[in-house]
Design an enzyme around this catalytic site. Structure first.
Site, PDB file in Angstrom:
ATOM      1  N   CYS A 137       0.856  -1.190   0.000  1.00  0.00           N
ATOM      2  CA  CYS A 137       0.000   0.000   0.000  1.00  0.00           C
ATOM      3  C   CYS A 137       0.891   1.238   0.000  1.00  0.00           C
ATOM      4  O   CYS A 137       1.954   1.253   0.616  1.00  0.00           O
ATOM      5  CB  CYS A 137      -0.949   0.083   1.166  1.00  0.00           C
ATOM      6  SG  CYS A 137      -2.104  -1.265   1.289  1.00  0.00           S
ATOM      7  N   ARG A 179       4.015  -0.617  -4.702  1.00  0.00           N
ATOM      8  CA  ARG A 179       3.691  -1.048  -3.338  1.00  0.00           C
ATOM      9  C   ARG A 179       2.320  -1.714  -3.256  1.00  0.00           C
ATOM     10  O   ARG A 179       1.953  -2.260  -2.209  1.00  0.00           O
ATOM     11  CB  ARG A 179       3.713   0.160  -2.396  1.00  0.00           C
ATOM     12  CG  ARG A 179       5.044   0.851  -2.311  1.00  0.00           C
ATOM     13  CD  ARG A 179       4.965   2.001  -1.348  1.00  0.00           C
ATOM     14  NE  ARG A 179       4.837   1.532   0.014  1.00  0.00           N
ATOM     15  CZ  ARG A 179       5.832   1.461   0.877  1.00  0.00           C
ATOM     16  NH1 ARG A 179       7.035   1.821   0.527  1.00  0.00           N
ATOM     17  NH2 ARG A 179       5.620   1.020   2.098  1.00  0.00           N
ATOM     18  N   TRP A 223      -2.968  -2.654  -1.608  1.00  0.00           N
ATOM     19  CA  TRP A 223      -2.705  -4.085  -1.709  1.00  0.00           C
ATOM     20  C   TRP A 223      -3.607  -4.705  -0.652  1.00  0.00           C
ATOM     21  O   TRP A 223      -3.393  -4.507   0.549  1.00  0.00           O
ATOM     22  CB  TRP A 223      -1.237  -4.376  -1.414  1.00  0.00           C
ATOM     23  CG  TRP A 223      -0.848  -5.817  -1.594  1.00  0.00           C
ATOM     24  CD1 TRP A 223      -0.427  -6.417  -2.739  1.00  0.00           C
ATOM     25  CD2 TRP A 223      -0.834  -6.825  -0.587  1.00  0.00           C
ATOM     26  NE1 TRP A 223      -0.160  -7.741  -2.500  1.00  0.00           N
ATOM     27  CE2 TRP A 223      -0.406  -8.023  -1.186  1.00  0.00           C
ATOM     28  CE3 TRP A 223      -1.158  -6.854   0.774  1.00  0.00           C
ATOM     29  CZ2 TRP A 223      -0.276  -9.220  -0.496  1.00  0.00           C
ATOM     30  CZ3 TRP A 223      -1.038  -8.043   1.471  1.00  0.00           C
ATOM     31  CH2 TRP A 223      -0.593  -9.217   0.828  1.00  0.00           C
ATOM     32  N   ASN A 252      -2.183   2.472   5.843  1.00  0.00           N
ATOM     33  CA  ASN A 252      -1.375   1.276   5.574  1.00  0.00           C
ATOM     34  C   ASN A 252      -1.236   0.517   6.884  1.00  0.00           C
ATOM     35  O   ASN A 252      -1.097   1.151   7.931  1.00  0.00           O
ATOM     36  CB  ASN A 252       0.048   1.642   5.150  1.00  0.00           C
ATOM     37  CG  ASN A 252       0.103   2.174   3.746  1.00  0.00           C
ATOM     38  OD1 ASN A 252      -0.899   2.188   3.052  1.00  0.00           O
ATOM     39  ND2 ASN A 252       1.277   2.622   3.355  1.00  0.00           N
ATOM     40  N   GLY A 253      -1.170  -0.787   6.817  1.00  0.00           N
ATOM     41  CA  GLY A 253      -1.002  -1.577   8.036  1.00  0.00           C
ATOM     42  C   GLY A 253      -2.243  -2.416   8.282  1.00  0.00           C
ATOM     43  O   GLY A 253      -3.110  -2.542   7.413  1.00  0.00           O
ATOM     44  N   GLU A 269      16.440 -19.276  -5.484  1.00  0.00           N
ATOM     45  CA  GLU A 269      16.144 -17.922  -5.960  1.00  0.00           C
ATOM     46  C   GLU A 269      15.687 -17.944  -7.423  1.00  0.00           C
ATOM     47  O   GLU A 269      14.760 -17.223  -7.800  1.00  0.00           O
ATOM     48  CB  GLU A 269      17.387 -17.034  -5.767  1.00  0.00           C
ATOM     49  CG  GLU A 269      17.291 -15.631  -6.331  1.00  0.00           C
ATOM     50  CD  GLU A 269      16.175 -14.768  -5.753  1.00  0.00           C
ATOM     51  OE1 GLU A 269      15.523 -15.163  -4.765  1.00  0.00           O
ATOM     52  OE2 GLU A 269      15.926 -13.691  -6.329  1.00  0.00           O
ATOM     53  N   LYS A 314      12.055 -16.552  -8.574  1.00  0.00           N
ATOM     54  CA  LYS A 314      11.922 -15.503  -9.604  1.00  0.00           C
ATOM     55  C   LYS A 314      10.928 -15.949 -10.670  1.00  0.00           C
ATOM     56  O   LYS A 314      10.076 -15.181 -11.084  1.00  0.00           O
ATOM     57  CB  LYS A 314      13.289 -15.276 -10.237  1.00  0.00           C
ATOM     58  CG  LYS A 314      14.016 -14.020 -10.297  1.00  0.00           C
ATOM     59  CD  LYS A 314      14.007 -12.912  -9.363  1.00  0.00           C
ATOM     60  CE  LYS A 314      13.131 -12.841  -8.211  1.00  0.00           C
ATOM     61  NZ  LYS A 314      13.679 -12.321  -6.991  1.00  0.00           N
ATOM     62  N   GLU A 338       7.299 -15.944  -9.270  1.00  0.00           N
ATOM     63  CA  GLU A 338       6.782 -14.594  -9.017  1.00  0.00           C
ATOM     64  C   GLU A 338       6.285 -13.900 -10.269  1.00  0.00           C
ATOM     65  O   GLU A 338       5.238 -13.284 -10.257  1.00  0.00           O
ATOM     66  CB  GLU A 338       7.904 -13.702  -8.453  1.00  0.00           C
ATOM     67  CG  GLU A 338       8.170 -13.864  -7.001  1.00  0.00           C
ATOM     68  CD  GLU A 338       9.147 -12.800  -6.519  1.00  0.00           C
ATOM     69  OE1 GLU A 338      10.297 -12.798  -6.991  1.00  0.00           O
ATOM     70  OE2 GLU A 338       8.758 -11.978  -5.687  1.00  0.00           O
ATOM     71  N   HIS A 357      15.486 -38.249  -3.660  1.00  0.00           N
ATOM     72  CA  HIS A 357      14.710 -38.594  -2.461  1.00  0.00           C
ATOM     73  C   HIS A 357      13.254 -38.151  -2.589  1.00  0.00           C
ATOM     74  O   HIS A 357      12.557 -38.014  -1.583  1.00  0.00           O
ATOM     75  CB  HIS A 357      15.357 -37.962  -1.222  1.00  0.00           C
ATOM     76  CG  HIS A 357      16.747 -38.466  -0.985  1.00  0.00           C
ATOM     77  ND1 HIS A 357      17.003 -39.722  -0.472  1.00  0.00           N
ATOM     78  CD2 HIS A 357      17.952 -37.914  -1.238  1.00  0.00           C
ATOM     79  CE1 HIS A 357      18.313 -39.911  -0.400  1.00  0.00           C
ATOM     80  NE2 HIS A 357      18.919 -38.819  -0.870  1.00  0.00           N
ATOM     81  N   LYS A 405       5.814  -4.808  -3.472  1.00  0.00           N
ATOM     82  CA  LYS A 405       7.262  -4.716  -3.315  1.00  0.00           C
ATOM     83  C   LYS A 405       7.696  -4.839  -1.863  1.00  0.00           C
ATOM     84  O   LYS A 405       8.643  -5.535  -1.537  1.00  0.00           O
ATOM     85  CB  LYS A 405       7.728  -3.382  -3.906  1.00  0.00           C
ATOM     86  CG  LYS A 405       9.225  -3.159  -3.825  1.00  0.00           C
ATOM     87  CD  LYS A 405       9.948  -4.110  -4.743  1.00  0.00           C
ATOM     88  CE  LYS A 405      11.453  -3.962  -4.668  1.00  0.00           C
ATOM     89  NZ  LYS A 405      12.110  -5.175  -5.192  1.00  0.00           N
TER      90      LYS A 405
HETATM   91  O1  M6R Z   1      12.596  -5.734   1.267  1.00  0.00           O
HETATM   92  P1  M6R Z   1      12.991  -7.118   1.690  1.00  0.00           P
HETATM   93  O2  M6R Z   1      14.282  -7.545   1.125  1.00  0.00           O
HETATM   94  O3  M6R Z   1      12.948  -7.294   3.171  1.00  0.00           O
HETATM   95  O4  M6R Z   1      11.862  -8.037   1.071  1.00  0.00           O
HETATM   96  C1  M6R Z   1      11.818  -9.403   1.353  1.00  0.00           C
HETATM   97  C2  M6R Z   1      10.874 -10.119   0.414  1.00  0.00           C
HETATM   98  O5  M6R Z   1       9.573  -9.640   0.567  1.00  0.00           O
HETATM   99  C3  M6R Z   1      11.290  -9.941  -1.047  1.00  0.00           C
HETATM  100  O6  M6R Z   1      12.606 -10.373  -1.256  1.00  0.00           O
HETATM  101  C4  M6R Z   1      10.350 -10.730  -1.974  1.00  0.00           C
HETATM  102  O7  M6R Z   1      10.511 -12.097  -1.795  1.00  0.00           O
HETATM  103  C5  M6R Z   1      10.598 -10.298  -3.409  1.00  0.00           C
HETATM  104  N1  M6R Z   1       9.366 -10.164  -4.103  1.00  0.00           N
HETATM  105  C6  M6R Z   1      11.471 -11.230  -4.137  1.00  0.00           C
HETATM  106  O8  M6R Z   1      11.583 -10.980  -5.495  1.00  0.00           O
END
Ligand code: M6R
Length: 597
Positions: free
Chosen positions: A2, A27, A74, A100-101, A470, A474, A477, A493, A592
């Site tokens: 947000c 955000r 969001w 926000n929150g 990772e 990626k 996501e 396994h 984000k």
């Molecule tokens: O801002 P941060 O590094 O603390 O964020 C952590 C995760 O939310 C962030 O890495 C998230 O997994 C991303 N979308 C990864 O691409």
């Protein structure tokens, strides 16, 4: 998660609020709204969907106002629709709130307010706040906000305007908010990207602070009524850094920025046979390191464990921040807690940091001035520049480079000697990454084979197992294709059951002691009809024979190999997702910065 923007000044508020929302869209992007005070009335416009929907609606309006608030959402409580979009009103449309929150006690407050006759129209927790302010309003907006937020459990960053006073009130607990200070104007924003176009002078509101902005200026107080004199900080980055600069998406731009980002992370830190970091503890006393983080930052933490144990020899544990605080971690005085976060605002990571009071803490953070960066005892800033793409790329490699620096620093402090070979090699990483980026067209072609895939396995070993995790994250996501990262030897396994002729398996294969073992894992996949793509630093006939596609990367020391191996995986994710028509900068359901637990 947000985004909030607010403005009070002499200019027209609407274009400023709208441009701020566009910059904050990363955000949250399921709905957006704006409210301005015009001729004593609040005028609100809300739209479900991206900010552009709201912008199109606003083009039809002629608004004349110098004060207003806006929000991009969001969803947490309540579906994304116009009723649940912010700003929210009190019963008489005299008070408007963006929040926000999460208000954790909103059910109880709602019952109480409804008993008193308030009409609550949305499914959100946030609307409660506008009704509480209405309940307490007796001619002073700031006082009413103070009384309202004292009843809230949970987190808030909020901005409020009303019809009765030409004032903007903002308050914060657990959700970031800054004030931007310009000549004759004050801005409120969730982060500086919303307002950098107008001012680089900002004040970071701390938790439990309230700011009141009027034509005569601003004042900040604690929620218990003490006046506070927060420092003005100058934001060092520029508007160009948050623009796409000719790239189709921020994600692609940020992938291509990695050579520069890593050079920035290293700049001035390897000098005169020393590693220079602003670290305020005695390294010789540290007997255990605990690293905590979320998402991609957690993957760099796993790489950090390999680095710290191999280079420094200090036992290192890694924990998801969300799990760390809810178990009973054993943390002693001589331990070092490392928190890694791109945004420096991730709620779980911040909560984990706040849980631990008895040991040294060190943050590896990108966002300058963020809450975590202000609460750790020592810190390493990444200096990667703003990361706007929701999928983290340049922050990941800059975190890994910073973890190598940290390991080299601790080793040097403890042994009195710098590992010169590794530190010199680290400085060559930007050019090595550039050589992979130069193969982007080939990687794009290979990626076209994956656009219809339903499942992928990413396999790596040792320090490259987190790279497999990772790479899979990626892809999930941004392309919504299911992918799993696994240690290559673990495949037999269980996951081997998934392998058939439709399954692509991406192997990360580096020279070194487990090279032969990983080749055996490739044989196992091929024997079951799996289709192999290999990322490797080694020219090898067996790899060529077993793989449908091979991406060759520069050969570097094992410790640095994640930095070169991840780049092709980032490009694969980007190209698969964009071939499938997905807006990779705004993947569904994600935001984000995750500022709620
Ligand atoms: O801002 P941060 O590094 O603390 O964020 C952590 C995760 O939310 C962030 O890495 C998230 O997994 C991303 N979308 C990864 O691409």
């Amino acid at each position: 998660m947000c985004g909030i923007v607010g403005y009070l000044g002499k200019k027209s508020a609407t274009p400023i609020l709208l441009s701020g929302l566009k910059r904050l869209e990363y955000r949250g992007y399921d709905s957006a709204g704006i409210c301005v005070l015009e001729n004593g009335a609040l005028r609100t416009f809300k739209k479900e969907g991206p900010i552009q929907m709201l912008a199109t609606e606003l083009e039809k309006q002629s608004l004349d106002s110098q004060i207003g608030i806006a929000h991009t959402r969001w969803a947490t409580h309540g579906r994304p629709n116009e009723i649940n979009a912010h700003p929210h009103y009190d019963c008489h449309h005299n008070i408007a709130v963006v929040h926000n929150g999460i208000v954790e006690n909103f059910e109880g407050l709602k019952i109480l307010l409804e008993k008193e006759g308030h009409k609550i129209v949305s499914e959100t927790d946030s609307e409660i706040i506008s009704h509480l302010i209405e309940k307490f309003y007796k001619g002073n907006l700031e006082q009413a906000v103070l009384e309202a937020v004292r009843l809230l459990e949970g987190t808030f960053g909020l901005a409020v305007i009303s019809t009765s006073e030409n004032k903007l009130v903002a308050a914060r607990r657990g959700s970031p908010l800054i004030l931007g200070i310009g000549p004759d104007e004050v801005f409120i924003a969730s982060d500086a990207s919303a307002i950098i176009e107008y001012t680089n002078q900002v004040i970071y509101l701390e938790d439990n602070e309230i700011a009141t902005i009027s034509e005569s200026g601003y004042k900040i107080e604690s929620l218990d009524g003490h006046s506070i004199n927060n420092q003005i900080t100058e934001i060092k980055w520029t508007i160009e850094e948050i623009e796409k600069s000719g790239f189709e998406h921020f994600m692609l731009k940020e992938i291509f920025e990695q050579p520069k980002a890593i050079a920035n992370a290293l700049r001035g830190r390897i000098k005169d046979d020393k590693i220079k970091l602003s670290v305020n503890f005695d390294s010789k006393k540290i007997d255990k390191i605990i690293i905590t983080a979320c998402g991609t930052s957690w993957h760099s933490a796993l790489i950090g464990k390999y680095l710290l144990e191999k280079i420094v020899g200090i036992p290192t544990e890694v924990d998801y921040a969300s799990e760390f605080r809810y178990r009973s971690p054993i943390v002693r005085e001589n331990n070092l807690l490392v928190v890694i976060s791109q945004s420096g605002e991730t709620a779980d990571t911040l909560a984990a940091l706040r849980e631990i009071k008895n040991c040294e803490t060190l943050g590896i953070i990108n966002s300058v001035g963020s809450t975590i960066s202000r609460e750790v005892k020592s810190g390493i800033y990444l200096h990667a520049g703003p990361e706007i793409g929701v999928a983290s790329t340049k922050a990941f490699t800059s975190q890994v480079a910073s973890l190598v620096l940290l390991a080299l620093y601790l080793k040097e402090q403890i042994s009195g000697q710098l590992d010169k070979d590794l530190s010199v090699e680290l400085l060559t990483i930007p050019e090595k990454i550039q050589s992979i980026l130069d193969q982007a067209e080939t990687i794009k072609e290979i990626s076209q084979n994956l656009v219809n895939a339903k499942n992928l396995l990413y396999l790596g070993r040792g320090i490259n197992f987190p790279v497999a995790l990772e790479g899979a994250l990626k892809l999930k996501e941004v392309s919504y294709i299911h992918a799993e990262g696994y240690p290559a030897a673990e495949m037999k396994h269980g996951p081997i059951a998934l392998i058939d002729k439709n399954m692509f398996v991406i192997f990360i294969v580096n020279h070194g002691p487990i090279f032969e073992k990983i080749i055996s894992n490739m044989q196992e996949v091929q024997a079951r009809g799996g289709r192999i793509i290999t990322i490797t630093d080694t020219k090898d006939a067996t790899i060529e024979k077993l793989s449908e596609f091979v991406i060759t990367v520069p050969s570097v020391s094992e410790e640095l190999s994640p930095l070169v191996n991840i780049v092709s995986l980032q490009l694969i994710s980007y190209y698969v997702a964009s071939a499938n028509g997905i807006n990779v900068d705004k993947p569904r359901n994600l935001a984000k910065s995750v500022t709620v637990e």
